[in-house]
Scaffold this motif. Structure first.
Motif, mmCIF file in Angstrom:
data_model
loop_
_atom_site.group_PDB
_atom_site.id
_atom_site.type_symbol
_atom_site.label_atom_id
_atom_site.label_comp_id
_atom_site.label_asym_id
_atom_site.label_seq_id
_atom_site.Cartn_x
_atom_site.Cartn_y
_atom_site.Cartn_z
ATOM 1 N N LYS A 51 0.852 -1.185 0.000
ATOM 2 C CA LYS A 51 0.000 0.000 0.000
ATOM 3 C C LYS A 51 0.889 1.235 0.000
ATOM 4 O O LYS A 51 2.073 1.166 0.336
ATOM 5 N N THR A 52 0.293 2.355 -0.365
ATOM 6 C CA THR A 52 0.989 3.635 -0.352
ATOM 7 C C THR A 52 0.182 4.607 0.491
ATOM 8 O O THR A 52 -1.043 4.730 0.313
ATOM 9 N N VAL A 53 0.852 5.275 1.442
ATOM 10 C CA VAL A 53 0.189 6.216 2.341
ATOM 11 C C VAL A 53 0.860 7.574 2.196
ATOM 12 O O VAL A 53 2.063 7.712 2.454
ATOM 13 N N ASP A 54 0.087 8.559 1.768
ATOM 14 C CA ASP A 54 0.621 9.921 1.607
ATOM 15 C C ASP A 54 1.911 9.925 0.789
ATOM 16 O O ASP A 54 2.877 10.617 1.116
ATOM 17 N N GLY A 55 1.903 9.144 -0.269
ATOM 18 C CA GLY A 55 3.041 9.105 -1.173
ATOM 19 C C GLY A 55 4.186 8.213 -0.728
ATOM 20 O O GLY A 55 5.177 8.062 -1.459
ATOM 21 N N GLN A 56 4.061 7.597 0.442
ATOM 22 C CA GLN A 56 5.115 6.728 0.967
ATOM 23 C C GLN A 56 4.719 5.259 0.792
ATOM 24 O O GLN A 56 3.624 4.859 1.173
ATOM 25 N N GLU A 57 5.618 4.487 0.231
ATOM 26 C CA GLU A 57 5.350 3.069 0.004
ATOM 27 C C GLU A 57 5.607 2.250 1.263
ATOM 28 O O GLU A 57 6.592 2.480 1.971
ATOM 29 N N LEU A 58 4.724 1.295 1.518
ATOM 30 C CA LEU A 58 4.910 0.322 2.582
ATOM 31 C C LEU A 58 5.174 -1.030 1.934
ATOM 32 O O LEU A 58 4.451 -1.450 1.029
ATOM 33 N N HIS A 59 6.190 -1.708 2.445
ATOM 34 C CA HIS A 59 6.657 -2.938 1.815
ATOM 35 C C HIS A 59 6.362 -4.161 2.673
ATOM 36 O O HIS A 59 6.198 -4.075 3.889
ATOM 37 N N LEU A 60 6.323 -5.287 2.011
ATOM 38 C CA LEU A 60 6.386 -6.582 2.677
ATOM 39 C C LEU A 60 7.249 -7.498 1.821
ATOM 40 O O LEU A 60 7.495 -7.226 0.646
ATOM 41 N N TRP A 61 7.743 -8.551 2.445
ATOM 42 C CA TRP A 61 8.664 -9.459 1.774
ATOM 43 C C TRP A 61 8.066 -10.861 1.784
ATOM 44 O O TRP A 61 7.715 -11.390 2.847
ATOM 45 N N VAL A 62 7.947 -11.437 0.592
ATOM 46 C CA VAL A 62 7.274 -12.719 0.407
ATOM 47 C C VAL A 62 8.319 -13.802 0.150
ATOM 48 O O VAL A 62 8.957 -13.825 -0.909
ATOM 49 N N ALA A 63 8.510 -14.680 1.118
ATOM 50 C CA ALA A 63 9.438 -15.809 0.976
ATOM 51 C C ALA A 63 8.639 -17.025 0.537
ATOM 52 O O ALA A 63 7.807 -17.545 1.287
ATOM 53 N N LYS A 64 8.871 -17.460 -0.689
ATOM 54 C CA LYS A 64 8.106 -18.576 -1.242
ATOM 55 C C LYS A 64 8.702 -19.908 -0.798
ATOM 56 O O LYS A 64 9.895 -19.993 -0.492
ATOM 57 N N PRO A 65 7.874 -20.932 -0.726
ATOM 58 C CA PRO A 65 8.360 -22.235 -0.259
ATOM 59 C C PRO A 65 9.521 -22.748 -1.108
ATOM 60 O O PRO A 65 9.475 -22.696 -2.335
ATOM 61 N N SER A 66 10.551 -23.201 -0.421
ATOM 62 C CA SER A 66 11.674 -23.828 -1.122
ATOM 63 C C SER A 66 11.523 -25.346 -1.099
ATOM 64 O O SER A 66 12.102 -26.046 -1.914
ATOM 65 N N GLY A 67 10.738 -25.852 -0.151
ATOM 66 C CA GLY A 67 10.397 -27.266 -0.109
ATOM 67 C C GLY A 67 9.077 -27.486 -0.827
ATOM 68 O O GLY A 67 8.527 -26.584 -1.466
ATOM 69 N N LYS A 68 8.552 -28.691 -0.747
ATOM 70 C CA LYS A 68 7.268 -28.997 -1.373
ATOM 71 C C LYS A 68 6.178 -28.139 -0.730
ATOM 72 O O LYS A 68 6.020 -28.131 0.491
ATOM 73 N N PRO A 69 5.423 -27.353 -1.515
ATOM 74 C CA PRO A 69 4.447 -26.419 -0.944
ATOM 75 C C PRO A 69 3.375 -27.106 -0.100
ATOM 76 O O PRO A 69 2.903 -28.192 -0.447
ATOM 77 N N THR A 70 3.017 -26.473 0.992
ATOM 78 C CA THR A 70 1.900 -26.933 1.811
ATOM 79 C C THR A 70 0.642 -26.115 1.530
ATOM 80 O O THR A 70 -0.416 -26.398 2.063
ATOM 81 N N HIS A 71 0.797 -25.037 0.725
ATOM 82 C CA HIS A 71 -0.308 -24.138 0.364
ATOM 83 C C HIS A 71 -0.858 -23.408 1.584
ATOM 84 O O HIS A 71 -2.029 -23.037 1.632
ATOM 85 N N THR A 72 0.007 -23.207 2.576
ATOM 86 C CA THR A 72 -0.349 -22.428 3.758
ATOM 87 C C THR A 72 0.615 -21.248 3.871
ATOM 88 O O THR A 72 1.670 -21.229 3.235
#
Length: 285
Positions: A33-54
């Motif tokens: 999201k962006t608030v008053d022109g400032q970006e807010l970030h998050l970091w998505v670490a995807k499964p490196s093992g067999k996915p559990t879909h959680t």
């Protein structure tokens, strides 16, 4: 009540503090999201093992005034290796004491992040009904509050998307902001209105809490009260105490690994990890 100018100043100040962090969590950097022109970030670490879909979404601690978004790096790497999608969230911060600035913007951002993840379940190949929230201390409050505390939604969010997690993974969390426990005068005249403990019901998601037996900031009785309410309501709550340990104990070894193993067994018990998930090797002191 803060002025609009003060709100903008505090929001930008909090973003600047995060921008100064040289280290970032594992995973893909996304703007949620962006608030008053400032970006807010998050970091998505995807499964490196067999996915559990959680998935699990982490919020760092720091009293809503500081902290580092890399707090859960070790947990992120281990859980992603075991098949979970793991997200770490940057959120706006508020002014330090003696300010009594409400952490409303923190919770607004936490709910926005949960909605962002759930609305992209197809993209990330996760089950939108198996998304956990986790956090430590004030971040534990944010995780619990996304599940339990009504209100404090960002009005720009798509409110049709639920911010509520389906499980909670909490490390020494603030669950009662009333005068008997974590009262920093940041929650107005009726702090109970913003306490996760006040909203415990049979619909409270399955929860694990890792607490320090000698924690003076979040005393054991606070967490025991939360569990007792969960038990009375018929909601699953696992509460582990580590004797003699202070607030923040799980940020260092061997307790980082000990608590992570407890969390993994809990996640196994609710179907978020495979039953044969191996323990993390606990370092010797």
């Amino acid at each position: 009540m803060k002025t609009i100018a003060a709100a903008l100043l505090l929001g930008i100040s909090g973003l600047a503090m995060h921008a100064q962090d040289k280290a970032v969590p594992p995973g893909e950097d996304r703007v949620y999201k962006t608030v008053d022109g400032q970006e807010l970030h998050l970091w998505v670490a995807k499964p490196s093992g067999k996915p559990t879909h959680t998935a699990v979404v982490f919020f760092h601690g720091g009293g809503w005034t500081g902290g580092t978004v890399t707090q859960f790096d070790a947990q992120t790497k281990e859980l992603a290796e075991r098949g979970m999608l793991v997200v770490n969230v940057q959120y706006r911060l508020v002014a330090k004491a003696p300010s009594t600035e409400s952490p409303q913007v923190c919770l607004e951002d936490a709910k926005s992040a949960m909605r962002w993840v759930r609305s992209r379940a197809k993209e990330f190949q996760i089950d939108p009904h198996r998304i956990a929230a986790g956090g430590g201390s004030a971040g534990g409050y944010l995780a619990a509050a996304t599940a339990l505390v009504p209100g404090w939604d960002d009005p720009k969010d798509d409110l049709a998307v639920s911010p509520k997690p389906n499980a909670l993974v909490l490390f020494f969390p603030v669950v009662n902001v009333g005068p008997s426990y974590y009262d920093q005068h940041r929650f107005g005249d009726d702090p109970r209105k913003y306490s996760p403990e006040a909203y415990v019901s049979r619909n409270t998601p399955p929860t694990i809490i890792e607490g320090g037996g000698a924690d003076k900031l979040v005393p054991p009785d606070e967490l025991k009260d939360f569990k007792a309410k969960c038990d009375a309501a018929g909601a699953k709550c696992v509460l582990d105490f580590y004797p003699g340990q202070p607030h923040g104990f799980a940020n260092k070894e061997p307790y980082r690994s000990l608590t992570l193993n407890a969390v993994m067994h809990f996640l196994e018990s609710i179907g978020y990890l495979r039953k044969d998930t191996p323990d993390v090797v606990v370092p010797t002191q």
